[in-house]
Motif scaffolding. Structure first.
Motif, PDB file in Angstrom:
ATOM      1  N   ILE A   1       0.861  -1.403   0.039  1.00  0.00           N
ATOM      2  CA  ILE A   1       0.081  -0.072   0.031  1.00  0.00           C
ATOM      3  C   ILE A   1       0.804   1.180  -0.076  1.00  0.00           C
ATOM      4  O   ILE A   1       0.343   2.361  -0.496  1.00  0.00           O
ATOM      5  CB  ILE A   1      -1.141   0.156   1.385  1.00  0.00           C
ATOM      6  N   LYS A   2       2.054   0.992   0.519  1.00  0.00           N
ATOM      7  CA  LYS A   2       2.893   2.452   0.601  1.00  0.00           C
ATOM      8  C   LYS A   2       3.857   2.532  -0.653  1.00  0.00           C
ATOM      9  O   LYS A   2       4.507   3.862  -0.693  1.00  0.00           O
ATOM     10  CB  LYS A   2       3.665   2.247   1.873  1.00  0.00           C
ATOM     11  N   ASP A   3       3.790   1.810  -1.688  1.00  0.00           N
ATOM     12  CA  ASP A   3       4.483   1.743  -2.577  1.00  0.00           C
ATOM     13  C   ASP A   3       3.765   2.777  -3.632  1.00  0.00           C
ATOM     14  O   ASP A   3       3.443   2.276  -4.836  1.00  0.00           O
ATOM     15  CB  ASP A   3       4.794   0.232  -3.402  1.00  0.00           C
ATOM     16  N   VAL A   4       3.382   3.879  -3.396  1.00  0.00           N
ATOM     17  CA  VAL A   4       2.746   4.622  -4.238  1.00  0.00           C
ATOM     18  C   VAL A   4       3.807   5.907  -4.328  1.00  0.00           C
ATOM     19  O   VAL A   4       4.366   6.513  -3.495  1.00  0.00           O
ATOM     20  CB  VAL A   4       1.625   5.147  -3.498  1.00  0.00           C
ATOM     21  N   ILE A   5       3.725   6.556  -5.512  1.00  0.00           N
ATOM     22  CA  ILE A   5       4.638   7.698  -5.793  1.00  0.00           C
ATOM     23  C   ILE A   5       3.690   9.139  -6.204  1.00  0.00           C
ATOM     24  O   ILE A   5       2.615   8.632  -6.653  1.00  0.00           O
ATOM     25  CB  ILE A   5       5.601   7.550  -7.354  1.00  0.00           C
TER      26      ILE A   5
ATOM     27  N   ASN B   1      -1.509  10.212  -7.517  1.00  0.00           N
ATOM     28  CA  ASN B   1      -0.822   8.873  -6.586  1.00  0.00           C
ATOM     29  C   ASN B   1      -0.652   8.027  -7.698  1.00  0.00           C
ATOM     30  O   ASN B   1      -1.443   7.569  -8.565  1.00  0.00           O
ATOM     31  CB  ASN B   1      -1.746   8.449  -5.633  1.00  0.00           C
ATOM     32  N   VAL B   2       0.666   7.440  -7.992  1.00  0.00           N
ATOM     33  CA  VAL B   2       0.977   6.525  -8.968  1.00  0.00           C
ATOM     34  C   VAL B   2       1.387   5.306  -8.325  1.00  0.00           C
ATOM     35  O   VAL B   2       2.344   5.200  -7.445  1.00  0.00           O
ATOM     36  CB  VAL B   2       2.251   7.177  -9.718  1.00  0.00           C
ATOM     37  N   ALA B   3       0.537   4.019  -8.611  1.00  0.00           N
ATOM     38  CA  ALA B   3       1.042   2.892  -7.900  1.00  0.00           C
ATOM     39  C   ALA B   3       1.983   2.353  -8.691  1.00  0.00           C
ATOM     40  O   ALA B   3       2.027   1.966 -10.010  1.00  0.00           O
ATOM     41  CB  ALA B   3      -0.257   1.890  -7.985  1.00  0.00           C
ATOM     42  N   ALA B   4       2.967   2.044  -7.913  1.00  0.00           N
ATOM     43  CA  ALA B   4       4.564   1.669  -8.624  1.00  0.00           C
ATOM     44  C   ALA B   4       4.250   0.121  -9.382  1.00  0.00           C
ATOM     45  O   ALA B   4       4.564  -0.136 -10.391  1.00  0.00           O
ATOM     46  CB  ALA B   4       5.762   1.607  -7.527  1.00  0.00           C
ATOM     47  N   ASP B   5       3.388  -0.778  -8.475  1.00  0.00           N
ATOM     48  CA  ASP B   5       3.222  -2.202  -8.810  1.00  0.00           C
ATOM     49  C   ASP B   5       2.357  -2.201 -10.126  1.00  0.00           C
ATOM     50  O   ASP B   5       2.684  -3.161 -10.981  1.00  0.00           O
ATOM     51  CB  ASP B   5       2.559  -2.751  -7.879  1.00  0.00           C
ATOM     52  N   THR B   6       1.372  -1.206 -10.534  1.00  0.00           N
ATOM     53  CA  THR B   6       0.604  -1.299 -11.538  1.00  0.00           C
ATOM     54  C   THR B   6       1.454  -0.971 -12.860  1.00  0.00           C
ATOM     55  O   THR B   6       1.308  -1.817 -13.514  1.00  0.00           O
ATOM     56  CB  THR B   6      -0.566  -0.354 -11.605  1.00  0.00           C
TER      57      THR B   6
ATOM     58  N   SER C   1      13.126  -7.114 -19.085  1.00  0.00           N
ATOM     59  CA  SER C   1      13.291  -8.583 -18.361  1.00  0.00           C
ATOM     60  C   SER C   1      12.784  -8.374 -16.918  1.00  0.00           C
ATOM     61  O   SER C   1      12.038  -9.131 -16.243  1.00  0.00           O
ATOM     62  CB  SER C   1      14.597  -9.119 -18.337  1.00  0.00           C
ATOM     63  N   ARG C   2      13.301  -7.276 -16.199  1.00  0.00           N
ATOM     64  CA  ARG C   2      12.902  -6.977 -14.726  1.00  0.00           C
ATOM     65  C   ARG C   2      12.654  -5.545 -14.656  1.00  0.00           C
ATOM     66  O   ARG C   2      13.299  -4.689 -15.600  1.00  0.00           O
ATOM     67  CB  ARG C   2      13.814  -7.332 -13.864  1.00  0.00           C
ATOM     68  N   VAL C   3      12.027  -5.080 -13.791  1.00  0.00           N
ATOM     69  CA  VAL C   3      11.480  -3.556 -13.442  1.00  0.00           C
ATOM     70  C   VAL C   3      11.227  -3.296 -12.368  1.00  0.00           C
ATOM     71  O   VAL C   3      10.669  -4.203 -11.307  1.00  0.00           O
ATOM     72  CB  VAL C   3      10.478  -3.206 -14.634  1.00  0.00           C
ATOM     73  N   ALA C   4      11.810  -1.988 -11.852  1.00  0.00           N
ATOM     74  CA  ALA C   4      11.347  -1.360 -10.667  1.00  0.00           C
ATOM     75  C   ALA C   4      11.061   0.020 -10.854  1.00  0.00           C
ATOM     76  O   ALA C   4      11.874   0.653 -11.621  1.00  0.00           O
ATOM     77  CB  ALA C   4      12.357  -1.425  -9.463  1.00  0.00           C
ATOM     78  N   VAL C   5       9.698   0.348 -10.552  1.00  0.00           N
ATOM     79  CA  VAL C   5       9.166   1.975 -10.711  1.00  0.00           C
ATOM     80  C   VAL C   5       9.520   2.478  -9.346  1.00  0.00           C
ATOM     81  O   VAL C   5       9.128   2.186  -8.300  1.00  0.00           O
ATOM     82  CB  VAL C   5       7.933   1.916 -11.188  1.00  0.00           C
ATOM     83  N   ILE C   6      10.378   3.623  -9.329  1.00  0.00           N
ATOM     84  CA  ILE C   6      10.622   4.300  -8.022  1.00  0.00           C
ATOM     85  C   ILE C   6      10.264   5.660  -8.301  1.00  0.00           C
ATOM     86  O   ILE C   6      10.278   6.342  -9.320  1.00  0.00           O
ATOM     87  CB  ILE C   6      12.093   4.079  -7.699  1.00  0.00           C
ATOM     88  N   GLY C   7      10.434   6.723  -7.106  1.00  0.00           N
ATOM     89  CA  GLY C   7       9.866   7.944  -7.164  1.00  0.00           C
ATOM     90  C   GLY C   7      11.138   8.620  -6.753  1.00  0.00           C
ATOM     91  O   GLY C   7      11.915   8.338  -5.639  1.00  0.00           O
TER      92      GLY C   7
END
Ligand code: OOB
Length: 539
Positions: free
Chosen positions: A435-439, A445-450, A462-468
């Protein structure tokens, strides 16, 4: 009313009425872990108990080492109720030290080999530990240096015991004395302090009681249908809840089976162990699972004894989940667990679809699960919300954390997991994010996991992480860190791909960077703090 046991005022015990229900239902046996250990030895004495690169010992031999070491600890001043920081790699010594501390009534604080002064000093101070048991050198890192920092920073730590070359400290090999009898701990008291697995801030201490942790291991062994003929390979760091008690080392020993300890999780090494020892069950994180599946293309070891691969700790994508059976030739079990308690397992008999696409369902029929919206109201069936849980092996609060517990636990005793999930009609959970992985980008609010889920469907990702990343104008800007397949995709390419997938324009990444790999925490979760520091410092 919650009861606070006199010996451990920093710990919130289970309420009496719930405790009674768990006893009445036969879940809790009212036995300390050392008392359970005695029963395992009585039942399986001659069988192999623990194997590592250098040795193989039976249950009876293990018991004898545990008893002499426990007496040695007592002789060196470790008293019942003392907290002792343990930081050992996956060797037989880990198992001996764990049971010896429990035997003499001390409370092991189970830290990971990858922890450094920042974490160890914090955990030793928070637990007011009196001793630190570690190794000489592991993975090129000198733990005696770390021990010097700990002793200098934490005055309660007066004893340091080293497995190996001890320098000025006490060698573990010298910690032995004539066997003696110790009083058994109250089964409702704290047995071990686990370390929280969060990827933000300093770790917290998780008090697990004798009753609840023994049940945790025993019920997990049942779900995995462990028998005395199984051979479990401990690949993940043994101090982590997953390889320790889900069913892990404790569940395996409770079943009379053998545990093989290894420090090297690489397929080259681990596949050799599977063949050599006839390993039947092991537990991995998703990143290692992918590596093992790929390695079957070039590694030639015979893996035919492996019947069950448990995967948990972070979300396993269906693409990797589908590879397990065909490449490793065993059943996949997804495990969505937390050191704080609740464990979800796909069952061995679940249809493939559920085993591949869900993270399992609660272990115990006494696990209470609620899925709530941001106001704490239950969401409609099948809808995403935050997972709250209470039950026979879930904590009622962190150790020595009164302030944090006010928000971490609801008024009626549910632990707020911070995990976003939805539940299928079968009771299986799908983890959708944190729930806190929101930028917060320009107030949106941008949900990183979406974004991550969508980007993973791009052929070059191949792999990805979305960060603020902190941004003067937007507050935070959105950065997609990509491990590419071939040439890294451009920002324009990713943005148009996401727009075509239905993303709102104001949630698109502002930038992308490519990396050869993503940093991982000690137990295989993407380390977003490290990434934010890395990307932030180079911008
Ligand atoms: C396990 O325990 P921890 O305490 O290191 O981390 C717990 C957190 C969970 O709250 C969740 O955010 C994440 O790790 N997690 C998963 C997951 N398993 C854990 N997220 C998605 N899918 C999964 N299968 O990680 C742990 C403890 C016992 C057994 C297995 C894992």
């Amino acid at each position: 009313m919650t009861t606070e046991l006199a010996v451990q005022p920093n710990f919130i015990a289970f309420e009496d009425d719930r405790a009674q229900r768990y006893v009445d239902a036969g879940l809790w046996r009212g036995r300390s872990i050392p008392a359970a250990f005695d029963e395992w030895v009585d039942a399986h004495g001659h069988r192999r108990a623990v194997i590592d690169d250098g040795s193989e010992i039976t249950y009876t031999e293990l018991e004898s080492r545990v008893r002499t070491t426990a007496a040695g600890f007592a002789e060196r001043g470790i008293a019942p109720g003392d907290r002792v920081v343990v930081q050992l790699p996956n060797t037989t010594a880990f198992v001996v030290v764990l049971f010896a501390l429990l035997e003499c009534g001390a409370v092991p604080v189970l830290t990971l080999p990858a922890h450094r002064a920042r974490e160890i000093v914090h955990l030793a101070a928070l637990s007011e530990a009196t001793a630190y048991v570690t190794t000489d050198v592991d993975g090129g890192f000198d733990h005696r240096e770390l021990a010097r920092d700990v002793v200098a920073a934490v005055p309660t730590v007066t004893t340091v015991i080293i497995d190996g070359d001890a320098a000025e400290f006490t060698p573990l090999a010298d910690v032995r004395a004539t066997e003696r009898t110790f009083d058994r701990a109250d089964s409702r008291d704290v047995a071990v302090l686990l370390v929280s697995g969060g990827t933000t801030g300093l770790p917290k201490l998780i008090p697990r009681t004798h009753n609840d942790y023994e049940y945790n291991a025993r019920a997990s062994a049942e779900v995995c249908a462990l028998t005395a003929d199984d051979v479990y390979l401990a690949v993940l760091p043994a101090a982590h809840n997953f390889p320790l008690a889900c069913p892990g080392i404790l569940g395996t020993l409770g079943a009379g089976a053998a545990v093989v300890m290894t420090r090297d999780p690489s397929p080259e090494h681990a596949f050799g162990l599977i063949e050599k020892h006839g390993i039947t069950v092991t537990a991995l994180v998703p990143s290692l699972t992918h590596l093992w599946c790929e390695a079957t293309e070039w590694e030639t070891a015979n893996l035919s004894t492996l019947r069950l691969l448990q995967v948990g700790g972070a979300k396993l994508t269906p693409e990797v989940a589908k590879l397990v059976q065909p490449t490793l030739g065993c059943t996949l079990q997804q495990v969505f667990g937390m050191a704080e308690g609740l464990l979800n397992y796909t069952r061995l008999t679940d249809p493939d679809e559920l085993r591949i696409t869900t993270q399992g369902r609660p272990l115990s029929e006494f696990d209470e699960v609620r899925i709530v919206d941001e106001h704490g109201h239950d969401v409609a069936a099948g809808t995403v919300g935050e997972l709250l849980t209470r039950g026979p092996y879930t904590i009622n609060g962190y150790y020595s954390a009164a302030e944090h517990n006010r928000t971490a636990i609801t008024a009626d005793g549910f632990y707020r997991s911070g995990d976003q999930v939805r539940m299928l009609e079968t009771g299986h959970l799908i983890v959708t994010g944190r729930i806190k992985d929101v930028i917060t980008r320009g107030g949106e609010n941008v949900a990183a996991d979406t974004l991550e889920d969508l980007l993973l469907t791009h052929p070059a990702v191949s792999r990805v992480a979305v960060i603020g990343i902190p941004d003067r104008d937007l507050g935070e800007s959105v950065c997609a860190v990509i491990v590419a397949r071939g040439a890294p995709p451009t920002l324009a390419d990713l943005r148009s791909f996401l727009l075509d997938s239905g993303c709102a324009r104001n949630t698109l990444p502002d930038r992308t960077v490519s990396r050869p790999s993503l940093p991982m925490t000690a137990v295989g979760k993407i380390d977003k703090n490290a990434l934010i520091a890395d990307v932030g410092s180079r911008s």
